[in-house]
Design a protein around this motif. Structure first.
Motif, PDB file in Angstrom:
ATOM      1  N   CYS A  61       0.773  -1.108   0.065  1.00 24.13           N
ATOM      2  CA  CYS A  61       0.135   0.023  -0.057  1.00 24.13           C
ATOM      3  C   CYS A  61       0.886   1.301   0.099  1.00 24.13           C
ATOM      4  CB  CYS A  61      -1.021  -0.083   1.280  1.00 24.13           C
ATOM      5  SG  CYS A  61      -0.003   0.126   2.884  1.00 24.13           S
ATOM      6  N   GLY A  62       0.351   2.224   0.032  1.00 21.44           N
ATOM      7  CA  GLY A  62       0.897   3.436  -0.006  1.00 21.44           C
ATOM      8  C   GLY A  62       1.823   3.899   1.204  1.00 21.44           C
ATOM      9  N   HIS A  63       1.306   3.373   2.304  1.00 19.74           N
ATOM     10  CA  HIS A  63       1.944   3.459   3.627  1.00 19.74           C
ATOM     11  C   HIS A  63       3.364   2.779   3.427  1.00 19.74           C
ATOM     12  CE1 HIS A  63       2.434   4.293   8.031  1.00 19.74           C
ATOM     13  NE2 HIS A  63       2.653   2.865   8.153  1.00 19.74           N
ATOM     14  N   CYS A  64       3.402   1.526   2.914  1.00 17.93           N
ATOM     15  CA  CYS A  64       4.595   0.854   2.509  1.00 17.93           C
ATOM     16  C   CYS A  64       5.631   1.524   1.989  1.00 17.93           C
ATOM     17  CB  CYS A  64       4.148  -0.422   2.246  1.00 17.93           C
ATOM     18  SG  CYS A  64       3.082  -1.819   3.028  1.00 17.93           S
ATOM     19  N   THR A  65       4.920   2.051   0.733  1.00 14.16           N
ATOM     20  CA  THR A  65       5.944   2.896  -0.180  1.00 14.16           C
ATOM     21  C   THR A  65       6.483   4.207   0.693  1.00 14.16           C
ATOM     22  OG1 THR A  65       4.116   4.053  -0.997  1.00 14.16           O
ATOM     23  CG2 THR A  65       5.046   1.936  -2.277  1.00 14.16           C
ATOM     24  N   SER A  66       5.647   4.653   1.340  1.00 17.73           N
ATOM     25  CA  SER A  66       6.193   5.939   2.192  1.00 17.73           C
ATOM     26  C   SER A  66       7.358   5.623   3.003  1.00 17.73           C
ATOM     27  CB  SER A  66       5.009   6.442   2.910  1.00 17.73           C
ATOM     28  OG  SER A  66       5.212   7.543   3.634  1.00 17.73           O
ATOM     29  N   ASN A  67       7.124   4.538   3.939  1.00 17.72           N
ATOM     30  CA  ASN A  67       7.948   3.815   4.704  1.00 17.72           C
ATOM     31  C   ASN A  67       9.521   3.647   4.206  1.00 17.72           C
ATOM     32  OD1 ASN A  67       6.532   4.126   6.987  1.00 17.72           O
ATOM     33  ND2 ASN A  67       5.846   2.060   7.007  1.00 17.72           N
ATOM     34  N   VAL A  68       9.316   3.122   2.792  1.00 19.65           N
ATOM     35  CA  VAL A  68      10.559   2.590   2.135  1.00 19.65           C
ATOM     36  C   VAL A  68      11.245   3.901   1.728  1.00 19.65           C
ATOM     37  CG1 VAL A  68      11.282   1.733  -0.024  1.00 19.65           C
ATOM     38  CG2 VAL A  68       9.638   0.360   1.377  1.00 19.65           C
ATOM     39  N   ASP A  69      10.312   5.059   1.064  1.00 22.04           N
ATOM     40  CA  ASP A  69      10.817   6.114   0.530  1.00 22.04           C
ATOM     41  C   ASP A  69      11.835   6.783   1.607  1.00 22.04           C
ATOM     42  OD1 ASP A  69      10.514   9.059   0.393  1.00 22.04           O
ATOM     43  OD2 ASP A  69      10.356   8.467  -1.641  1.00 22.04           O
ATOM     44  N   LYS A  70      11.054   6.850   2.987  1.00 22.41           N
ATOM     45  CA  LYS A  70      11.787   7.474   4.239  1.00 22.41           C
ATOM     46  C   LYS A  70      12.978   6.875   4.402  1.00 22.41           C
ATOM     47  CE  LYS A  70      10.641   9.382   8.568  1.00 22.41           C
ATOM     48  NZ  LYS A  70      11.000   8.557   9.745  1.00 22.41           N
ATOM     49  N   ALA A  71      12.984   5.544   4.587  1.00 20.43           N
ATOM     50  CA  ALA A  71      14.108   4.800   4.982  1.00 20.43           C
ATOM     51  C   ALA A  71      15.375   4.929   4.080  1.00 20.43           C
ATOM     52  CB  ALA A  71      13.730   3.472   5.124  1.00 20.43           C
ATOM     53  N   LEU A  72      15.139   4.897   2.660  1.00 23.56           N
ATOM     54  CA  LEU A  72      16.274   5.045   1.690  1.00 23.56           C
ATOM     55  C   LEU A  72      16.713   6.482   1.745  1.00 23.56           C
ATOM     56  CD1 LEU A  72      14.733   3.021  -1.114  1.00 23.56           C
ATOM     57  CD2 LEU A  72      16.544   2.422   0.111  1.00 23.56           C
ATOM     58  N   ARG A  73      15.760   7.572   1.960  1.00 26.86           N
ATOM     59  CA  ARG A  73      16.419   9.045   1.971  1.00 26.86           C
ATOM     60  C   ARG A  73      16.890   9.278   3.260  1.00 26.86           C
ATOM     61  NH1 ARG A  73      13.792  12.245  -1.752  1.00 26.86           N
ATOM     62  NH2 ARG A  73      11.989  11.359  -2.836  1.00 26.86           N
ATOM     63  N   GLU A  74      16.979   8.579   4.404  1.00 23.28           N
ATOM     64  CA  GLU A  74      17.627   8.600   5.253  1.00 23.28           C
ATOM     65  C   GLU A  74      19.119   8.382   5.307  1.00 23.28           C
ATOM     66  OE1 GLU A  74      15.470   6.869   8.404  1.00 23.28           O
ATOM     67  OE2 GLU A  74      14.449   8.854   8.545  1.00 23.28           O
ATOM     68  N   ILE A  75      19.524   7.176   4.123  1.00 21.89           N
ATOM     69  CA  ILE A  75      20.895   6.895   3.925  1.00 21.89           C
ATOM     70  C   ILE A  75      21.790   7.996   3.357  1.00 21.89           C
ATOM     71  CG2 ILE A  75      22.321   5.344   2.537  1.00 21.89           C
ATOM     72  CD1 ILE A  75      19.713   3.533   2.220  1.00 21.89           C
ATOM     73  N   THR A 103       9.524  -1.639  -6.956  1.00 21.25           N
ATOM     74  CA  THR A 103      10.672  -1.124  -7.342  1.00 21.25           C
ATOM     75  C   THR A 103      10.950   0.435  -6.413  1.00 21.25           C
ATOM     76  OG1 THR A 103      10.435   0.281  -9.392  1.00 21.25           O
ATOM     77  CG2 THR A 103      11.193  -2.168  -9.418  1.00 21.25           C
ATOM     78  N   ALA A 104      11.917   0.256  -6.181  1.00 17.71           N
ATOM     79  CA  ALA A 104      12.258   1.989  -5.515  1.00 17.71           C
ATOM     80  C   ALA A 104      13.616   2.184  -6.404  1.00 17.71           C
ATOM     81  CB  ALA A 104      12.891   1.994  -4.190  1.00 17.71           C
ATOM     82  N   THR A 105      13.474   3.645  -7.193  1.00 14.99           N
ATOM     83  CA  THR A 105      14.858   4.024  -8.081  1.00 14.99           C
ATOM     84  C   THR A 105      15.456   5.125  -7.189  1.00 14.99           C
ATOM     85  OG1 THR A 105      13.544   3.612 -10.151  1.00 14.99           O
ATOM     86  CG2 THR A 105      15.352   4.967 -10.376  1.00 14.99           C
ATOM     87  N   VAL A 106      16.645   4.875  -7.093  1.00 18.65           N
ATOM     88  CA  VAL A 106      17.442   5.620  -6.235  1.00 18.65           C
ATOM     89  C   VAL A 106      18.666   6.463  -6.819  1.00 18.65           C
ATOM     90  CG1 VAL A 106      18.787   5.630  -3.867  1.00 18.65           C
ATOM     91  CG2 VAL A 106      17.027   4.150  -4.174  1.00 18.65           C
ATOM     92  N   GLU A 107      18.674   7.545  -6.738  1.00 19.94           N
ATOM     93  CA  GLU A 107      19.930   8.326  -7.161  1.00 19.94           C
ATOM     94  C   GLU A 107      20.846   8.641  -5.791  1.00 19.94           C
ATOM     95  OE1 GLU A 107      20.856   9.711 -10.155  1.00 19.94           O
ATOM     96  OE2 GLU A 107      19.254   9.274 -11.225  1.00 19.94           O
ATOM     97  N   ALA A 108      22.205   8.089  -5.962  1.00 19.82           N
ATOM     98  CA  ALA A 108      22.990   8.335  -4.828  1.00 19.82           C
ATOM     99  C   ALA A 108      24.255   8.496  -5.198  1.00 19.82           C
ATOM    100  CB  ALA A 108      22.887   7.032  -4.059  1.00 19.82           C
ATOM    101  N   ALA A 109      25.237   8.725  -4.091  1.00 22.75           N
ATOM    102  CA  ALA A 109      26.730   8.821  -4.316  1.00 22.75           C
ATOM    103  C   ALA A 109      27.266   7.495  -4.567  1.00 22.75           C
ATOM    104  CB  ALA A 109      27.448   9.470  -3.251  1.00 22.75           C
ATOM    105  N   ASP A 110      28.172   7.359  -5.237  1.00 19.97           N
ATOM    106  CA  ASP A 110      29.047   6.303  -5.799  1.00 19.97           C
ATOM    107  C   ASP A 110      29.583   5.409  -4.217  1.00 19.97           C
ATOM    108  OD1 ASP A 110      28.531   6.584  -8.627  1.00 19.97           O
ATOM    109  OD2 ASP A 110      30.676   7.027  -8.758  1.00 19.97           O
ATOM    110  N   SER A 111      29.503   6.209  -3.366  1.00 20.97           N
ATOM    111  CA  SER A 111      30.200   5.517  -2.232  1.00 20.97           C
ATOM    112  C   SER A 111      29.002   4.742  -1.400  1.00 20.97           C
ATOM    113  CB  SER A 111      30.784   6.789  -1.301  1.00 20.97           C
ATOM    114  OG  SER A 111      29.802   7.691  -0.908  1.00 20.97           O
ATOM    115  N   VAL A 112      27.658   5.067  -1.392  1.00 19.45           N
ATOM    116  CA  VAL A 112      26.712   4.224  -1.060  1.00 19.45           C
ATOM    117  C   VAL A 112      26.564   2.793  -1.651  1.00 19.45           C
ATOM    118  CG1 VAL A 112      24.133   4.132  -0.681  1.00 19.45           C
ATOM    119  CG2 VAL A 112      25.122   6.392  -0.842  1.00 19.45           C
TER     120      VAL A 112
END
Length: 69
Positions: free
Chosen positions: A12-26, A40-49
């Motif tokens: 559900c949307g609550h699940c996706t919201s939790n995943v979004d938040k957790a990934l953004r905290e990295i 899926t989750a598409t993530v833009e991140a520094a090469d060091s992650v």
């Protein structure tokens, strides 16, 4: 870098919201787009992650990462 994380268990949307938040905290993550329909989750991140950091963030929520590409 851009990574696509395949995730099982989001229902559900609550699940996706939790995943979004957790990934953004990295540290080093600059953008996240979670797609419930595609599982899926598409993530833009520094090469060091590391893939392990993505996997841990999702696993800690009780979802399963099936692939990272």
């Amino acid at each position: 870098m851009k990574k696509v994380i395949c995730i099982e268990g989001m229902r559900c949307g609550h699940c996706t919201s939790n995943v979004d938040k957790a990934l953004r905290e990295i540290p080093g993550v600059s953008d996240v787009n979670v797609d419930l329909a595609a599982k899926t989750a598409t993530v833009e991140a520094a090469d060091s992650v590391s893939d392990d950091a993505f996997r841990k963030a999702v696993d800690d929520l009780g979802f399963e990462v099936t692939a990272i590409r």
